[in-house]
Write an enzyme that holds these catalytic residues in place. Structure first.
Site, PDB file in Angstrom:
ATOM      1  N   LYS A   1     -56.383   8.387  50.027  1.00  0.00           N
ATOM      2  CA  LYS A   1     -54.762   7.933  49.804  1.00  0.00           C
ATOM      3  C   LYS A   1     -54.184   9.249  49.536  1.00  0.00           C
ATOM      4  CE  LYS A   1     -52.639   3.853  49.016  1.00  0.00           C
ATOM      5  NZ  LYS A   1     -52.898   2.168  49.375  1.00  0.00           N
TER       6      LYS A   1
ATOM      7  N   VAL B   1     -40.768  -8.818  45.095  1.00  0.00           N
ATOM      8  CA  VAL B   1     -40.585  -9.302  46.431  1.00  0.00           C
ATOM      9  C   VAL B   1     -40.068  -8.422  47.355  1.00  0.00           C
ATOM     10  CG1 VAL B   1     -40.077 -11.888  46.340  1.00  0.00           C
ATOM     11  CG2 VAL B   1     -38.643 -10.463  45.315  1.00  0.00           C
ATOM     12  N   GLY B   2     -41.056  -7.217  47.770  1.00  0.00           N
ATOM     13  CA  GLY B   2     -40.700  -6.407  48.726  1.00  0.00           C
ATOM     14  C   GLY B   2     -41.443  -6.670  49.953  1.00  0.00           C
ATOM     15  N   ASN B   3     -41.904  -5.715  50.818  1.00  0.00           N
ATOM     16  CA  ASN B   3     -42.349  -5.912  52.083  1.00  0.00           C
ATOM     17  C   ASN B   3     -43.388  -6.937  52.177  1.00  0.00           C
ATOM     18  OD1 ASN B   3     -40.806  -4.096  53.308  1.00  0.00           O
ATOM     19  ND2 ASN B   3     -41.982  -2.298  52.701  1.00  0.00           N
ATOM     20  N   VAL B   4     -44.376  -6.974  51.397  1.00  0.00           N
ATOM     21  CA  VAL B   4     -45.723  -7.862  51.298  1.00  0.00           C
ATOM     22  C   VAL B   4     -45.049  -9.306  50.981  1.00  0.00           C
ATOM     23  CG1 VAL B   4     -47.873  -8.322  50.528  1.00  0.00           C
ATOM     24  CG2 VAL B   4     -47.213  -6.100  51.221  1.00  0.00           C
ATOM     25  N   ALA B   5     -44.374  -9.264  49.703  1.00  0.00           N
ATOM     26  CA  ALA B   5     -44.349 -10.583  49.089  1.00  0.00           C
ATOM     27  C   ALA B   5     -43.193 -11.554  49.851  1.00  0.00           C
ATOM     28  CB  ALA B   5     -43.901 -10.465  47.454  1.00  0.00           C
TER      29      ALA B   5
HETATM   30  N1  LIG Z   1     -47.749  -3.008  52.462  1.00  0.00           N
HETATM   31  C1  LIG Z   1     -49.187  -3.176  52.438  1.00  0.00           C
HETATM   32  O1  LIG Z   1     -49.504  -3.579  53.498  1.00  0.00           O
HETATM   33  C2  LIG Z   1     -49.785  -3.072  51.447  1.00  0.00           C
HETATM   34  C3  LIG Z   1     -51.145  -3.500  51.420  1.00  0.00           C
HETATM   35  C4  LIG Z   1     -52.087  -3.609  50.486  1.00  0.00           C
HETATM   36  C5  LIG Z   1     -51.491  -3.541  49.076  1.00  0.00           C
HETATM   37  N2  LIG Z   1     -50.271  -3.054  48.874  1.00  0.00           N
HETATM   38  C6  LIG Z   1     -49.720  -3.057  47.595  1.00  0.00           C
HETATM   39  O2  LIG Z   1     -48.998  -4.154  47.385  1.00  0.00           O
HETATM   40  C7  LIG Z   1     -47.612  -3.878  46.568  1.00  0.00           C
HETATM   41  C8  LIG Z   1     -46.295  -3.829  47.222  1.00  0.00           C
HETATM   42  O3  LIG Z   1     -46.495  -3.262  48.376  1.00  0.00           O
HETATM   43  P1  LIG Z   1     -45.073  -3.666  49.255  1.00  0.00           P
HETATM   44  O4  LIG Z   1     -45.500  -2.638  50.667  1.00  0.00           O
HETATM   45  O5  LIG Z   1     -44.544  -4.696  49.300  1.00  0.00           O
HETATM   46  O6  LIG Z   1     -43.951  -2.409  48.587  1.00  0.00           O
HETATM   47  P2  LIG Z   1     -42.490  -2.669  48.242  1.00  0.00           P
HETATM   48  O7  LIG Z   1     -42.107  -1.307  47.673  1.00  0.00           O
HETATM   49  O8  LIG Z   1     -41.959  -3.100  49.762  1.00  0.00           O
HETATM   50  O9  LIG Z   1     -42.349  -3.792  47.298  1.00  0.00           O
HETATM   51  C9  LIG Z   1     -42.779  -3.559  45.781  1.00  0.00           C
HETATM   52  C10 LIG Z   1     -41.416  -4.367  45.183  1.00  0.00           C
HETATM   53  O10 LIG Z   1     -41.764  -4.372  43.908  1.00  0.00           O
HETATM   54  C11 LIG Z   1     -40.446  -4.215  43.051  1.00  0.00           C
HETATM   55  N3  LIG Z   1     -40.820  -3.716  41.736  1.00  0.00           N
HETATM   56  C12 LIG Z   1     -41.180  -2.553  41.462  1.00  0.00           C
HETATM   57  N4  LIG Z   1     -41.540  -2.294  40.135  1.00  0.00           N
HETATM   58  C13 LIG Z   1     -41.247  -3.650  39.579  1.00  0.00           C
HETATM   59  C14 LIG Z   1     -41.106  -4.157  38.443  1.00  0.00           C
HETATM   60  N5  LIG Z   1     -41.461  -3.665  37.369  1.00  0.00           N
HETATM   61  N6  LIG Z   1     -40.841  -5.409  38.207  1.00  0.00           N
HETATM   62  C15 LIG Z   1     -40.306  -6.201  39.319  1.00  0.00           C
HETATM   63  N7  LIG Z   1     -40.399  -5.603  40.630  1.00  0.00           N
HETATM   64  C16 LIG Z   1     -40.797  -4.461  40.736  1.00  0.00           C
HETATM   65  C17 LIG Z   1     -39.733  -3.176  43.958  1.00  0.00           C
HETATM   66  O11 LIG Z   1     -38.188  -3.148  43.883  1.00  0.00           O
HETATM   67  C18 LIG Z   1     -40.249  -3.657  45.311  1.00  0.00           C
HETATM   68  O12 LIG Z   1     -39.270  -4.520  45.664  1.00  0.00           O
HETATM   69  C19 LIG Z   1     -48.142  -2.232  46.227  1.00  0.00           C
HETATM   70  O13 LIG Z   1     -48.870  -2.086  45.036  1.00  0.00           O
HETATM   71  C20 LIG Z   1     -49.047  -1.936  47.366  1.00  0.00           C
HETATM   72  O14 LIG Z   1     -49.763  -0.778  46.924  1.00  0.00           O
HETATM   73  C21 LIG Z   1     -49.382  -3.054  50.165  1.00  0.00           C
HETATM   74  C1  LIG Z   2     -52.352  -0.470  55.359  1.00  0.00           C
HETATM   75  C2  LIG Z   2     -53.460   0.138  54.541  1.00  0.00           C
HETATM   76  C3  LIG Z   2     -54.042   1.366  55.224  1.00  0.00           C
HETATM   77  C4  LIG Z   2     -52.723   0.945  53.352  1.00  0.00           C
HETATM   78  C5  LIG Z   2     -52.307  -0.336  52.372  1.00  0.00           C
HETATM   79  N1  LIG Z   2     -51.119   0.155  51.774  1.00  0.00           N
HETATM   80  C6  LIG Z   2     -53.217  -0.759  51.358  1.00  0.00           C
HETATM   81  O1  LIG Z   2     -53.040  -0.426  50.241  1.00  0.00           O
HETATM   82  O2  LIG Z   2     -54.187  -1.393  51.820  1.00  0.00           O
END
Ligand SMILES: NC(=O)c1ccc[n+]([C@@H]2O[C@H](COP(=O)([O-])OP(=O)(O)OC[C@H]3O[C@@H](n4cnc5c(N)ncnc54)[C@H](O)[C@@H]3O)[C@@H](O)[C@H]2O)c1
Ligand SMILES: CC(C)C[C@H](N)C(=O)O
Length: 364
Positions: free
Chosen positions: A80, A181-185
């Protein structure tokens, strides 16, 4: 921080510090283990309070990727990157190009993708300097931002979790408390809303909350309130360590299933969830959809094949519950056992990743 002491503790292979004065790049690449293949893991951009905080985050996230990739059945190791800076203010194209050149210098030992704070556009910039990047948007064989696919895998895994906790995989009428509720949620909420689940959401970003309320009829609560709300499932989808001494006693949920990496502050907190009969779907098993999807780029991206593999998140989560019950151990221990057994079986026959003609990277 005693760097080598930290590396030795969990047997990390490599830690790199990358600096580029021109662009302001300060990146830390952590490669945990390449027994199964090149280390694939995303790049996070975040404002860390101290450099030690950034190093610790890179190390924890890299180890998580080793376990995630192993548990998902991928022939990939774990690594990472964290870039120190504010993703809203400190980005520039030269920064990602400089970072791409550092990745290229690793000659395939590390492949990157998106994580918190980085986008498809950033991956495209990295791609100008190296092929060792996935989740790009505009190249042949690109699969784009993995977040919606992570959400799809998470949704499948949540159904397996519901079956374990409530005896039915249906999420209709269930209340899910979503933190972040970011990209994933956002995409998770879409799936849940379609199935008829009730949503309670929170985020430090008011716009994100507003969008979930408007689009899915979610009920909004303040960030600190989310732990104590009446719900069936708590879905941590922001940052890590939200299951800790302070929050555990507030939790009313019967299950925990979310996308955040490193949800447990320490393993002790996973043990407590187990003792209290709260079904915990281990983070790196349930959030593997995105990495499963981008990994398919390495063999010539095929969306249909990738989606079939992402559905397997359901089976993988189920397998963890089976091991947990069979061996009477907490689910986080069961997941580690599943991943470690796979790594060990390959380690017995070969050690560090060495590129060769038969390897996945040589696909043309
Ligand atoms: N994007 C992916 O494909 C992916 C894959 C595996 C794991 N993840 C993990 O999932 C999580 C979310 O990823 P994402 O890509 O949606 O990120 P993102 O930044 O789009 O969403 C995260 C959200 O959490 C909010 N946030 C941060 N701190 C907070 C708090 N204390 N209380 C409430 N909200 C809070 C942010 O404002 C943001 O909207 C991360 O931990 C990431 O490592 C993401
Ligand atoms: C798409 C992956 C390579 C990375 C992702 N953010 C994860 O934590 O799984």
């Amino acid at each position: 921080m005693e760097i080598f002491t930290s590396l030795q503790k969990y047997d990390y292979e490599q830690l790199l510090f990358c600096q580029d004065k021109n662009s302001g790049l300060k990146a830390i690449i952590a490669i945990h283990d390449t027994t199964l293949g090149p280390a694939l893991g995303g790049t996070r951009m975040w404002t860390y309070k101290t450099e030690d905080d950034a190093i610790v985050d890179a190390l924890r996230l890299a180890k998580g990727m080793t376990y995630k990739n192993a548990a998902a059945g991928l022939n990939l190791g774990g690594g990472k990157t964290v870039i120190i800076g504010d993703p809203k203010k400190d980005k520039n194209p030269e920064m990602f190009r400089a970072f791409g050149r550092y990745i290229q210098g690793l000659n395939g030992r590390y492949i990157t993708a998106e994580d918190v704070g980085t986008t498809e556009m950033d991956m495209d910039l990295i791609h100008l300097e190296t092929d060792y990047v996935t989740g790009t948007s505009s190249y042949s064989g690109a699969s784009g931002n993995p977040s919606p696919i992570t959400a799809l895998g998470l949704y499948h895994g949540m159904k397996a979790t519901a079956k374990e906790a409530f005896g039915t995989e249906s999420l209709e009428g269930k209340t899910v408390a979503v933190q972040g509720v970011g990209n994933v949620a956002y995409h998770l909420c879409e799936f849940l809303h379609k199935e008829g689940a009730n949503l309670i959401v929170t985020d430090i970003n008011k716009e994100s909350v507003k969008r979930a309320v408007e689009d899915f009829g979610a009920k909004a609560v303040d960030p600190d309130e989310i732990y104590g709300v009446e719900c069936d499932i708590y879905a941590p989808c922001a940052l890590g360590a939200t299951i800790n001494d302070e929050t555990l006693d507030k939790l009313k949920a019967k299950a925990v299933a979310g996308s955040a990496n490193n949800q447990l502050m320490s393993t002790k907190h996973g043990d407590i969830l187990h003792e209290r009969g709260i079904v915990y779907a281990p983070d790196y098993v349930i959030n593997a959809g995105g990495v499963i999807n981008v990994a398919d780029e390495l063999v010539g991206y095929n969306r249909e094949r990738a989606m079939k593999k992402v559905e397997m998140v359901y089976d993988n989560v189920e397998k963890v519950f089976e091991i947990s019950k069979r061996d009477n151990i907490p689910t986080h221990v069961a997941a580690d056992r599943m991943a470690e057994e796979r790594i060990q079986s390959v380690r017995n026959s070969r050690s560090q990743f060495l590129r060769n003609e038969k390897h996945i990277l040589n696909f043309n």
